[in-house]
Design an enzyme around this catalytic site. Structure first.
Site, PDB file in Angstrom:
ATOM      1  N   ASP A  66      43.023  21.746  48.630  1.00 54.25           N
ATOM      2  CA  ASP A  66      42.951  22.506  49.880  1.00 54.25           C
ATOM      3  C   ASP A  66      43.124  21.622  51.108  1.00 54.25           C
ATOM      4  OD1 ASP A  66      40.547  21.182  49.531  1.00 54.25           O
ATOM      5  OD2 ASP A  66      39.313  22.979  49.416  1.00 54.25           O
ATOM      6  N   ASN A 134      27.733  28.164  48.158  1.00 58.31           N
ATOM      7  CA  ASN A 134      27.906  29.594  47.873  1.00 58.31           C
ATOM      8  C   ASN A 134      28.801  29.832  46.656  1.00 58.31           C
ATOM      9  OD1 ASN A 134      30.426  28.948  48.821  1.00 58.31           O
ATOM     10  ND2 ASN A 134      30.391  30.308  50.599  1.00 58.31           N
ATOM     11  N   HIS A 136      31.806  28.410  46.154  1.00 56.88           N
ATOM     12  CA  HIS A 136      33.256  28.320  46.345  1.00 56.88           C
ATOM     13  C   HIS A 136      33.839  27.123  45.594  1.00 56.88           C
ATOM     14  CE1 HIS A 136      32.753  25.935  50.371  1.00 56.88           C
ATOM     15  NE2 HIS A 136      33.229  25.098  49.492  1.00 56.88           N
ATOM     16  N   GLU A 141      36.329  31.382  48.899  1.00 60.68           N
ATOM     17  CA  GLU A 141      35.004  31.860  49.258  1.00 60.68           C
ATOM     18  C   GLU A 141      34.620  33.072  48.391  1.00 60.68           C
ATOM     19  OE1 GLU A 141      33.263  29.978  51.007  1.00 60.68           O
ATOM     20  OE2 GLU A 141      34.050  29.520  52.994  1.00 60.68           O
TER      21      GLU A 141
HETATM   22  C1  GLP Z   1      34.424  21.677  50.743  1.00 62.37           C
HETATM   23  C2  GLP Z   1      35.657  21.610  49.827  1.00 62.37           C
HETATM   24  C3  GLP Z   1      35.277  21.859  48.384  1.00 62.37           C
HETATM   25  C4  GLP Z   1      34.077  21.040  48.019  1.00 62.37           C
HETATM   26  C5  GLP Z   1      32.899  21.459  48.863  1.00 62.37           C
HETATM   27  C6  GLP Z   1      31.606  20.740  48.504  1.00 62.37           C
HETATM   28  O1  GLP Z   1      34.147  22.936  51.203  1.00 62.37           O
HETATM   29  N1  GLP Z   1      36.681  22.523  50.195  1.00 62.37           N
HETATM   30  O2  GLP Z   1      36.397  21.537  47.568  1.00 62.37           O
HETATM   31  O3  GLP Z   1      33.771  21.225  46.664  1.00 62.37           O
HETATM   32  O4  GLP Z   1      33.233  21.149  50.198  1.00 62.37           O
HETATM   33  O5  GLP Z   1      31.535  19.514  49.162  1.00 62.37           O
HETATM   34  P1  GLP Z   1      30.491  18.390  48.825  1.00 62.37           P
HETATM   35  O6  GLP Z   1      31.002  17.723  47.595  1.00 62.37           O
HETATM   36  O7  GLP Z   1      30.544  17.478  50.006  1.00 62.37           O
HETATM   37  O8  GLP Z   1      29.180  19.032  48.627  1.00 62.37           O
END
Ligand code: GLP
Length: 241
Positions: A66, A134, A136, A141
């Protein structure tokens, strides 16, 4: 789903071993990479192994999950920048074979071309995922259709709040992103989802022990034939067995 539980260091090393094994068997593998703080330990391990000669990325092609809409790859909070800084610039991958969705061209055609490029490369052999609080995956989402391909999304308030720690203020956090869809992710031949920390414990319990529902996007992984989950003790703390 296979589940591995250990310290952060242990799960980073164990996940890195999957890459060593895969790249030994298929040096030109197609890898799906993820951003966020969770994969940093794994990426540090992969960099070390690459420097030691235990694995090479020279024939690897990479597709990232993404990107934030509105951020150019030179912006220090863009996911292109993150990947270059935290992995690509430190390993022997050919940068020309690393792909991140465009945060500037958000047309449906460009999004569709991302899926086509993945298919044309032969499909993703191993997709790495983190998880949002949440549920995702990528930036899919809650209530994203399971049949979705790469598309532009509006970020939920909770995701923007969770990610604001990387920006100067909430106003700077992009409101939209382009993400691989859930179908794009599920098309990967194998998947590794990593989660660390107690904040992820409730959502991990939900995706492992709860029902498969678009309300918790990562629950779809229960339907994948080859999905593995790597958890530290804190993220696994609410699992019943
Ligand atoms: C972002 C990314 C996700 C990732 C999430 C969790 O929203 N788009 O791909 O998994 O953050 O991030 P973290 O690993 O910092 O908790």
């Amino acid at each position: 789903m296979k589940i591995f539980i250990g310290t952060q260091e242990e799960i980073a090393k164990k996940a890195a071993q999957r890459y060593v094994d895969l790249l030994k068997e298929k040096p030109n593998a197609i890898l799906g990479h993820a951003t966020g703080s969770t994969p940093l330990g794994l990426y540090a391990e992969l960099i070390k192994l690459n420097k030691e000669g235990a694995l090479t990325y020279k024939d690897v092609t990479s597709f990232n999950l993404d990107e934030y809409v509105g951020l150019d790859g030179s912006h220090d909070q863009s996911y292109r920048y993150f990947m270059n800084e935290n992995l690509f610039n430190h390993i022997d991958i050919d940068l020309a074979k690393t792909f991140v969705p465009s945060g500037l061209d958000t047309s449906a055609e460009t999004a569709a071309n991302y899926d086509k490029a993945i298919e044309a490369a032969g499909g993703i052999d191993l997709q790495l995922l983190g998880i949002g609080n949440n549920g995702h995956i990528g930036f899919n989402e809650p209530n994203t259709p399971f049949g979705s391909c790469t598309h532009m999304v509006e970020l939920t308030e909770s995701t923007r709040q969770a990610n604001k720690r990387f920006f100067n203020s909430i106003d700077e956090v992009p409101t939209h992103a382009v993400t691989m869809g859930i179908k794009t992710i599920m098309n990967a031949k194998s998947i590794i989802l990593m989660a660390i920390g107690s904040a992820k414990a409730p959502v991990i319990k939900a995706i492992v022990e709860g029902e498969v529902t678009p309300e918790i996007p990562a629950s779809v992984l229960q339907l994948h034939p080859n999905a593995e989950i790597y958890l530290d003790y804190e993220a696994a703390a609410l699992l019943s067995k």
